[in-house]
Design an enzyme around this catalytic site. Structure first.
Site, PDB file in Angstrom:
ATOM      1  CD  GLU A 206      -3.078  -1.029   2.153  1.00  0.00           C
ATOM      2  OE1 GLU A 206      -3.017  -0.118   2.994  1.00  0.00           O
ATOM      3  OE2 GLU A 206      -4.016  -1.841   2.091  1.00  0.00           O
ATOM      4  CD  GLU A 394      -3.440  -5.977   3.859  1.00  0.00           C
ATOM      5  OE1 GLU A 394      -4.282  -5.168   4.294  1.00  0.00           O
ATOM      6  OE2 GLU A 394      -2.222  -5.791   3.919  1.00  0.00           O
TER       7      GLU A 394
HETATM    8  C1  GBH Z   1      -4.571  -2.236   5.373  1.00  0.00           C
HETATM    9  O1  GBH Z   1      -4.803  -0.902   5.059  1.00  0.00           O
HETATM   10  C2  GBH Z   1      -3.176  -2.445   5.868  1.00  0.00           C
HETATM   11  O2  GBH Z   1      -2.366  -3.002   4.864  1.00  0.00           O
HETATM   12  C3  GBH Z   1      -3.097  -3.299   7.112  1.00  0.00           C
HETATM   13  O3  GBH Z   1      -1.828  -3.199   7.659  1.00  0.00           O
HETATM   14  C4  GBH Z   1      -4.196  -2.877   8.059  1.00  0.00           C
HETATM   15  O4  GBH Z   1      -4.109  -3.491   9.310  1.00  0.00           O
HETATM   16  C5  GBH Z   1      -5.513  -3.209   7.412  1.00  0.00           C
HETATM   17  O5  GBH Z   1      -5.618  -2.633   6.162  1.00  0.00           O
HETATM   18  C6  GBH Z   1      -6.735  -2.786   8.208  1.00  0.00           C
HETATM   19  O6  GBH Z   1      -6.785  -1.412   8.340  1.00  0.00           O
HETATM   20  O7  GBH Z   1      -8.760   6.122   9.935  1.00  0.00           O
HETATM   21  O8  GBH Z   1     -10.271   7.280   8.475  1.00  0.00           O
HETATM   22  O9  GBH Z   1      -7.925   7.864   8.469  1.00  0.00           O
HETATM   23  C7  GBH Z   1      -6.068  -0.612   4.488  1.00  0.00           C
HETATM   24  C8  GBH Z   1      -6.134   0.805   3.967  1.00  0.00           C
HETATM   25  C9  GBH Z   1      -5.833   3.038   4.631  1.00  0.00           C
HETATM   26  C10 GBH Z   1      -7.572   1.766   5.577  1.00  0.00           C
HETATM   27  C11 GBH Z   1      -5.951   4.019   5.782  1.00  0.00           C
HETATM   28  C12 GBH Z   1      -7.697   2.735   6.721  1.00  0.00           C
HETATM   29  C13 GBH Z   1      -7.374   4.989   7.433  1.00  0.00           C
HETATM   30  C14 GBH Z   1      -8.702   5.662   7.385  1.00  0.00           C
HETATM   31  N1  GBH Z   1      -6.238   1.734   5.058  1.00  0.00           N
HETATM   32  N2  GBH Z   1      -7.296   4.046   6.307  1.00  0.00           N
HETATM   33  S1  GBH Z   1      -8.924   6.815   8.651  1.00  0.00           S
END
Ligand code: GBH
Length: 489
Positions: A206, A394
């Protein structure tokens, strides 16, 4: 040619109970032909489809000061007050560094066929470069041995966000040099792990997330807000790090290996099945992911991306774009949520639709219940770029998972989410997307970045006080899905 109704068809017409009352019913039901009365071929998963689970180093390992590991940006960030919920850190996490044998056994018991893990760069190169730390590498050699001993295929991610702090001190992704340090590290690890039979490598996890959250809004390590121009430039350095790493992995690997990236493209979903909306979603797939997947798979920044940035556009050379777009063997795609799109008469030709306030979501407010991303995501990626092979690296969700009086976690919400996503994945396969496997995020409840331990994504519950593992009902669901290769969802 079949002229009479099968028992299954008869059952549909008469109601299940009519058939269930006959002695041969269960045989007849199980062996009913896969062509329904409407003549549509039933969908399904290919025979060799791989069912896996995923984790990442900083989220599960703990033992952050052991075996010569150096500090990472996530150690620094999580120990900075106010950055992570509840002051949580990855100091202990799931104690996977010491308990990996038990966890591999747990996976084996669930029938899990592949395991995607990441290597902690500061375990192998405590300060990012120089002399490797043999004890750090040794952990991953032992992990791979354990996986192989249980017939579980290892999938290795080199960079899942835990950059050595020493490199951050020299600018992190803002420094072009970091791209070269990543490639050296990636080549070294791939050389060693391919020699013990690891066949699948992902350079990074990512890019969008660590760029935009790490340096854009500062909610992830290193917690910076650098502004548009610097962001575009460091995004470019990260892409370069990916491309150089692909080359370096191939140069150092022993035998045939499959190399790719695990990215989380925005998944545009055409809000209606009209041809116009589908075309709009295809355009959105390229433009919304312009500085990530599009650049990697096409070797260009789109005109719209560059025009949008104007004077803040990154500096880049044709040679760098060639490196960034080094052809990949596999593409890893992480999908959690959808972005609804419709055709419009704007210059962009598409419009992304804001979600209404009452749109349903799981325990994380960002994690909307929109499983269509697992259909349209791989399908549009396939239509736009024809990758040779795709893995869903994922997919999964958070839920408010507690143990009941009997010590069970009945996470029916997660089962609902996973079942819907897997059903959507069948549509992607039916449309020709070359999806070869699926990794549920995550095997274990773990350190959920800025949310700390407050958000649980595992199919296995972890009591963070005792480290006790309890498979949730969703683990049993997944076990049965694997057993039937995705039938009867
Ligand atoms: C993945 O990200 C990651 O690869 C993994 O490590 C993680 O544990 C998993 O998903 C679950 O989150 O809080 O509103 O700012 C997924 C993409 C991008 C989703 C950042 C959450 C934050 C949103 N992520 N996003 S916010």
């Amino acid at each position: 040619m079949k002229t009479s109704l099968s028992r299954r068809d008869l059952g549909r017409l008469l109601g299940a109970s009519a058939v269930a009352s006959t002695a041969t019913s269960s045989f007849a039901l199980e062996n009913a032909p896969s062509v329904s009365p409407m003549g549509r071929r039933s969908e399904g998963f290919p025979d060799r489809f791989l069912w896996g689970s995923a984790t990442a180093s900083y989220q599960v390992e703990g033992s952050v000061n052991d075996a010569g590991r150096g500090p990472s940006i996530w150690d620094t960030f999580s120990h900075t007050p106010g950055k992570v919920a509840n002051h949580d850190t990855g100091d202990v996490a799931d104690d996977f560094f010491r308990r990996y044998r038990d966890d591999v056994q747990l996976m084996n018991g669930l029938g899990i066929q592949a395991f995607r893990f990441s290597v902690a760069w500061p375990r192998v190169f405590p300060t990012g470069g120089g002399m490797p730390n043999p004890q750090g590498l040794d952990f991953y050699l032992r992990l791979v041995e354990e996986l192989h001993a249980h017939g579980i295929e290892p999938f290795c991610t080199l960079y899942h966000w835990d950059m050595p702090q020493a490199l951050q001190d020299r600018g992190g992704w803002e420094s072009r040099d970091t791209a070269y340090r990543l490639a050296e590290y990636a080549g070294y690890v791939a050389g060693k792990l391919s020699a013990v039979g690891v066949k699948h490598f992902f350079t990074m996890n990512e890019i969008r997330t660590f760029v935009e959250l790490g340096y854009g809004n500062g909610t992830h390590a290193p917690g910076l807000k650098v502004g548009r121009k610097r962001l575009a430039q460091l995004n470019h350095h990260a892409l370069l790090g990916h491309g150089l790493s692909v080359q370096s992995i191939r140069a150092h690997a022993v035998g045939d290996v499959q190399v790719g990236v695990a990215e989380n493209p925005i998944a545009p979903v055409p809000v209606t099945p009209s041809g116009d909306d589908i075309a709009a979603a295809r355009t959105a797939m390229r433009e919304e992911n312009a500085s990530y997947l599009t650049a990697i798979l096409e070797g260009v920044y789109t005109d719209r991306y560059l025009a949008g940035l104007g004077v803040d556009a990154p500096h880049f050379t044709a040679e760098e774009m060639r490196i960034i777009s080094t052809p990949l063997d596999v593409l890893g795609l992480n999908f959690y949520t959808s972005t609804y799109v419709r055709a419009s008469h704007s210059p962009a030709s598409y419009e992304t639709l804001a979600l209404p306030a009452d749109f349903p979501h799981m325990a994380s407010s960002w994690l909307t219940v929109s499983p269509e991303c697992v259909h349209w995501g791989p399908r549009l990626v396939h239509e736009c770029w024809r990758p040779k092979a795709i893995y869903i690296t994922e997919n999964g969700c958070s839920a408010d998972d507690g143990l009941n009086a009997n010590g069970e976690c009945l996470d029916t919400g997660r089962i609902m989410y996973l079942r819907n996503c897997l059903s959507q994945l069948e549509h992607a396969l039916a449309h020709g997307a070359p999806v070869q496997g699926y990794f549920v995020w995550s095997l274990l409840d773990n350190f959920e970045w800025a949310d700390g331990y407050g958000k649980r994504f595992g199919i296995v519950h972890v009591d963070f006080k005792t480290q006790k593992r309890t498979p949730k009902l969703s683990a049993r669901f997944y076990q049965k899905v694997i057993e039937g290769n995705g039938k009867n969802l």
